[in-house]
Design a protein around this motif. Structure first.
Motif, PDB file in Angstrom:
ATOM      1  N   ARG A  47     -23.267  27.252   3.955  1.00 24.93           N
ATOM      2  CA  ARG A  47     -22.103  26.824   4.725  1.00 24.93           C
ATOM      3  C   ARG A  47     -20.842  26.837   3.856  1.00 24.93           C
ATOM      4  O   ARG A  47     -19.777  27.276   4.280  1.00 24.93           O
ATOM      5  CB  ARG A  47     -22.351  25.422   5.286  1.00 24.93           C
ATOM      6  N   GLU A  48     -20.993  26.367   2.620  1.00 25.05           N
ATOM      7  CA  GLU A  48     -19.854  26.346   1.704  1.00 25.05           C
ATOM      8  C   GLU A  48     -19.404  27.772   1.363  1.00 25.05           C
ATOM      9  O   GLU A  48     -18.202  28.050   1.308  1.00 25.05           O
ATOM     10  CB  GLU A  48     -20.236  25.596   0.430  1.00 25.05           C
ATOM     11  N   LYS A  49     -20.357  28.658   1.170  1.00 22.39           N
ATOM     12  CA  LYS A  49     -20.021  30.054   0.872  1.00 22.39           C
ATOM     13  C   LYS A  49     -19.241  30.689   2.014  1.00 22.39           C
ATOM     14  O   LYS A  49     -18.285  31.434   1.798  1.00 22.39           O
ATOM     15  CB  LYS A  49     -21.294  30.860   0.607  1.00 22.39           C
ATOM     16  N   GLN A  50     -19.656  30.414   3.241  1.00 23.36           N
ATOM     17  CA  GLN A  50     -18.971  30.981   4.410  1.00 23.36           C
ATOM     18  C   GLN A  50     -17.537  30.478   4.503  1.00 23.36           C
ATOM     19  O   GLN A  50     -16.611  31.250   4.758  1.00 23.36           O
ATOM     20  CB  GLN A  50     -19.747  30.627   5.683  1.00 23.36           C
ATOM     21  N   VAL A  51     -17.347  29.185   4.272  1.00 20.64           N
ATOM     22  CA  VAL A  51     -16.005  28.608   4.325  1.00 20.64           C
ATOM     23  C   VAL A  51     -15.122  29.209   3.238  1.00 20.64           C
ATOM     24  O   VAL A  51     -13.981  29.617   3.485  1.00 20.64           O
ATOM     25  CB  VAL A  51     -16.054  27.068   4.172  1.00 20.64           C
ATOM     26  N   LEU A  52     -15.644  29.281   2.023  1.00 18.73           N
ATOM     27  CA  LEU A  52     -14.881  29.818   0.899  1.00 18.73           C
ATOM     28  C   LEU A  52     -14.559  31.290   1.087  1.00 18.73           C
ATOM     29  O   LEU A  52     -13.467  31.757   0.731  1.00 18.73           O
ATOM     30  CB  LEU A  52     -15.654  29.612  -0.408  1.00 18.73           C
ATOM     31  N   THR A  53     -15.501  32.030   1.676  1.00 24.59           N
ATOM     32  CA  THR A  53     -15.270  33.456   1.922  1.00 24.59           C
ATOM     33  C   THR A  53     -14.151  33.670   2.917  1.00 24.59           C
ATOM     34  O   THR A  53     -13.262  34.519   2.720  1.00 24.59           O
ATOM     35  CB  THR A  53     -16.566  34.130   2.433  1.00 24.59           C
ATOM     36  N   GLU A  54     -14.176  32.889   3.994  1.00 21.89           N
ATOM     37  CA  GLU A  54     -13.117  33.014   5.006  1.00 21.89           C
ATOM     38  C   GLU A  54     -11.760  32.627   4.429  1.00 21.89           C
ATOM     39  O   GLU A  54     -10.744  33.266   4.703  1.00 21.89           O
ATOM     40  CB  GLU A  54     -13.446  32.134   6.220  1.00 21.89           C
ATOM     41  N   GLN A  55     -11.733  31.595   3.609  1.00 27.04           N
ATOM     42  CA  GLN A  55     -10.478  31.173   2.984  1.00 27.04           C
ATOM     43  C   GLN A  55      -9.939  32.267   2.068  1.00 27.04           C
ATOM     44  O   GLN A  55      -8.736  32.552   2.039  1.00 27.04           O
ATOM     45  CB  GLN A  55     -10.702  29.885   2.179  1.00 27.04           C
ATOM     46  N   ALA A  56     -10.852  32.907   1.299  1.00 31.84           N
ATOM     47  CA  ALA A  56     -10.443  33.955   0.371  1.00 31.84           C
ATOM     48  C   ALA A  56      -9.926  35.185   1.116  1.00 31.84           C
ATOM     49  O   ALA A  56      -8.955  35.820   0.697  1.00 31.84           O
ATOM     50  CB  ALA A  56     -11.616  34.336  -0.527  1.00 31.84           C
ATOM     51  N   ARG A  57     -10.564  35.517   2.224  1.00 29.72           N
ATOM     52  CA  ARG A  57     -10.150  36.695   2.992  1.00 29.72           C
ATOM     53  C   ARG A  57      -8.773  36.521   3.617  1.00 29.72           C
ATOM     54  O   ARG A  57      -8.029  37.487   3.811  1.00 29.72           O
ATOM     55  CB  ARG A  57     -11.187  37.005   4.077  1.00 29.72           C
ATOM     56  N   GLU A  58      -8.444  35.278   3.923  1.00 25.00           N
ATOM     57  CA  GLU A  58      -7.123  35.011   4.484  1.00 25.00           C
ATOM     58  C   GLU A  58      -6.007  35.293   3.484  1.00 25.00           C
ATOM     59  O   GLU A  58      -4.843  35.445   3.863  1.00 25.00           O
ATOM     60  CB  GLU A  58      -7.034  33.563   4.976  1.00 25.00           C
ATOM     61  N   SER A  59      -6.368  35.383   2.212  1.00 21.51           N
ATOM     62  CA  SER A  59      -5.364  35.700   1.186  1.00 21.51           C
ATOM     63  C   SER A  59      -4.982  37.162   1.191  1.00 21.51           C
ATOM     64  O   SER A  59      -3.983  37.559   0.581  1.00 21.51           O
ATOM     65  CB  SER A  59      -5.906  35.319  -0.200  1.00 21.51           C
ATOM     66  N   GLY A  60      -5.808  37.999   1.878  1.00 22.80           N
ATOM     67  CA  GLY A  60      -5.502  39.428   1.980  1.00 22.80           C
ATOM     68  C   GLY A  60      -5.907  40.226   0.767  1.00 22.80           C
ATOM     69  O   GLY A  60      -5.579  41.416   0.661  1.00 22.80           O
ATOM     70  N   LYS A  61      -6.639  39.624  -0.166  1.00 27.48           N
ATOM     71  CA  LYS A  61      -7.044  40.332  -1.378  1.00 27.48           C
ATOM     72  C   LYS A  61      -8.227  41.259  -1.109  1.00 27.48           C
ATOM     73  O   LYS A  61      -8.984  41.053  -0.154  1.00 27.48           O
ATOM     74  CB  LYS A  61      -7.400  39.323  -2.471  1.00 27.48           C
ATOM     75  N   PRO A  62      -8.415  42.279  -1.943  1.00 25.63           N
ATOM     76  CA  PRO A  62      -9.534  43.226  -1.787  1.00 25.63           C
ATOM     77  C   PRO A  62     -10.885  42.514  -1.910  1.00 25.63           C
ATOM     78  O   PRO A  62     -10.990  41.468  -2.562  1.00 25.63           O
ATOM     79  CB  PRO A  62      -9.332  44.211  -2.944  1.00 25.63           C
ATOM     80  N   GLU A  63     -11.930  43.102  -1.309  1.00 27.51           N
ATOM     81  CA  GLU A  63     -13.252  42.492  -1.291  1.00 27.51           C
ATOM     82  C   GLU A  63     -13.797  42.225  -2.686  1.00 27.51           C
ATOM     83  O   GLU A  63     -14.437  41.206  -2.924  1.00 27.51           O
ATOM     84  CB  GLU A  63     -14.237  43.387  -0.512  1.00 27.51           C
ATOM     85  N   GLU A  64     -13.561  43.167  -3.658  1.00 27.85           N
ATOM     86  CA  GLU A  64     -14.104  42.965  -5.001  1.00 27.85           C
ATOM     87  C   GLU A  64     -13.458  41.757  -5.693  1.00 27.85           C
ATOM     88  O   GLU A  64     -14.101  41.055  -6.477  1.00 27.85           O
ATOM     89  CB  GLU A  64     -13.920  44.234  -5.852  1.00 27.85           C
ATOM     90  N   ILE A  65     -12.193  41.510  -5.376  1.00 28.57           N
ATOM     91  CA  ILE A  65     -11.511  40.327  -5.919  1.00 28.57           C
ATOM     92  C   ILE A  65     -12.043  39.069  -5.245  1.00 28.57           C
ATOM     93  O   ILE A  65     -12.250  38.035  -5.890  1.00 28.57           O
ATOM     94  CB  ILE A  65      -9.986  40.432  -5.728  1.00 28.57           C
ATOM     95  N   ILE A  66     -12.270  39.187  -3.937  1.00 28.35           N
ATOM     96  CA  ILE A  66     -12.792  38.050  -3.165  1.00 28.35           C
ATOM     97  C   ILE A  66     -14.144  37.604  -3.716  1.00 28.35           C
ATOM     98  O   ILE A  66     -14.416  36.408  -3.864  1.00 28.35           O
ATOM     99  CB  ILE A  66     -12.910  38.420  -1.667  1.00 28.35           C
ATOM    100  N   GLU A  67     -15.009  38.562  -4.058  1.00 27.96           N
ATOM    101  CA  GLU A  67     -16.330  38.239  -4.589  1.00 27.96           C
ATOM    102  C   GLU A  67     -16.223  37.433  -5.882  1.00 27.96           C
ATOM    103  O   GLU A  67     -16.967  36.473  -6.096  1.00 27.96           O
ATOM    104  CB  GLU A  67     -17.123  39.524  -4.837  1.00 27.96           C
ATOM    105  N   LYS A  68     -15.297  37.816  -6.757  1.00 27.66           N
ATOM    106  CA  LYS A  68     -15.090  37.089  -8.004  1.00 27.66           C
ATOM    107  C   LYS A  68     -14.528  35.688  -7.737  1.00 27.66           C
ATOM    108  O   LYS A  68     -14.890  34.723  -8.421  1.00 27.66           O
ATOM    109  CB  LYS A  68     -14.142  37.867  -8.914  1.00 27.66           C
TER     110      LYS A  68
END
Length: 298
Positions: free
Chosen positions: A209-230
């Protein structure tokens, strides 16, 4: 004399809400007559407990007991905080906590145990207490913690008597300083409320659940997927430090990680249990103005 069968006792218990032993006695006193037995229970104030069963019980007490290398913690709920100051209620919670030491953490087994000096089971004694005090009550949960070759330390926050209060904690540990250091860790657990001992035993659902929330928050920043993973890797590490006991900052010194402090003390923390009174129970919200309006017919 009519035969007092198990089916007859069960029928009376369902109709009256009284305890099994009280139902058996009522049937014996009334020659097996169900209606007369109900009246007998009513005169003794025992059938009244059934009327209170639907009321929300979110107050009460947490009780802890420790014997040797085993500890038990129970939560017994009542409707109002006032009951927690009742001597009979306190005695009941304290006794149940001690009985829980041999329950293996099984609530049904605890309820079926003999309650000392009464000839009743724990469940029946609770029913008797409900009738005596006049509030709905229930034994909500129980947990037992043991450790081979070590100590179980306990801490009670907001204690109103020995082993009775609002937040009860048990910590199992091994090592020469297990008892005193375990007590400090128990105080930390009471204050910080960790979700798990370590990363390995963190509930997978909580982590996902925490991973899903953090992933959505990171994607809202508009950064590339490889940056989001880090970004996620870093944020999950921070999450572990917030919820895993061994990775949390020790409240006792405000600097060390709990795991490092334990290592320095020569102690190995094996597990913990924390019960906070009423946590997770949806309490009834009283609206006094609406109640007055309803009575006045407004």
């Amino acid at each position: 004399m009519a035969a007092i069968t198990a089916a007859l006792v069960k029928d009376l218990r369902e109709k009256s809400g009284a305890g099994m032993m009280d139902c058996k006695k009522a049937l014996s006193e009334t020659d097996g007559d169900i209606d007369a037995a109900i009246d007998w229970l009513r005169t003794k104030g025992l059938a009244a407990a059934a009327k209170k069963a639907g009321r929300i019980a979110a107050e009460g007490l947490v009780g802890v007991a420790v014997e040797g290398n085993t500890g038990a913690v129970v939560e017994v709920n009542s409707e109002t905080d006032f009951v927690s100051r009742n001597d009979q209620f306190q005695s009941f919670v304290s006794t149940v906590a001690k009985l829980a030491l041999t329950s293996n953490g099984d609530l049904d087994a605890l309820n079926a145990m003999d309650y000392p000096g009464t000839g009743r089971t724990v469940a029946d004694e609770l029913t008797h207490l409900i009738s005596t005090i006049g509030e709905n009550m229930n034994i909500r949960r129980v947990q037992v913690l043991s450790v081979d070759g070590g100590e179980v330390a306990s801490y009670m926050h907001g204690a109103i008597a020995d082993g009775l209060g609002k937040i009860g904690v048990l910590v199992a540990a091994t090592g020469a300083d297990a008892a005193s250091f375990g007590k400090q860790v128990a105080m930390h657990v009471a204050a910080v409320n960790p979700a798990s001992l370590s990363r390995d035993d963190l509930d997978p659902e909580l982590l996902e659940r925490e991973k899903q929330v953090l992933t959505e928050q990171a994607r809202e920043s508009g950064k590339p997927e490889e940056i989001i993973e880090k970004m996620i890797v870093g944020r999950i590490s921070k999450y572990f430090a917030e919820v895993c006991l061994l990775e949390q900052t020790f409240v006792i010194d405000g600097e060390s990680k709990v795991g490092k402090a334990a290592e320095a003390a020569g102690v190995d923390i094996k597990g913990f249990v924390r019960f906070g009174l009423g946590e997770g129970i949806e309490k009834k919200q009283e609206d006094f103005a609406a109640e007055v309006a309803a009575v006045a017919g407004v």
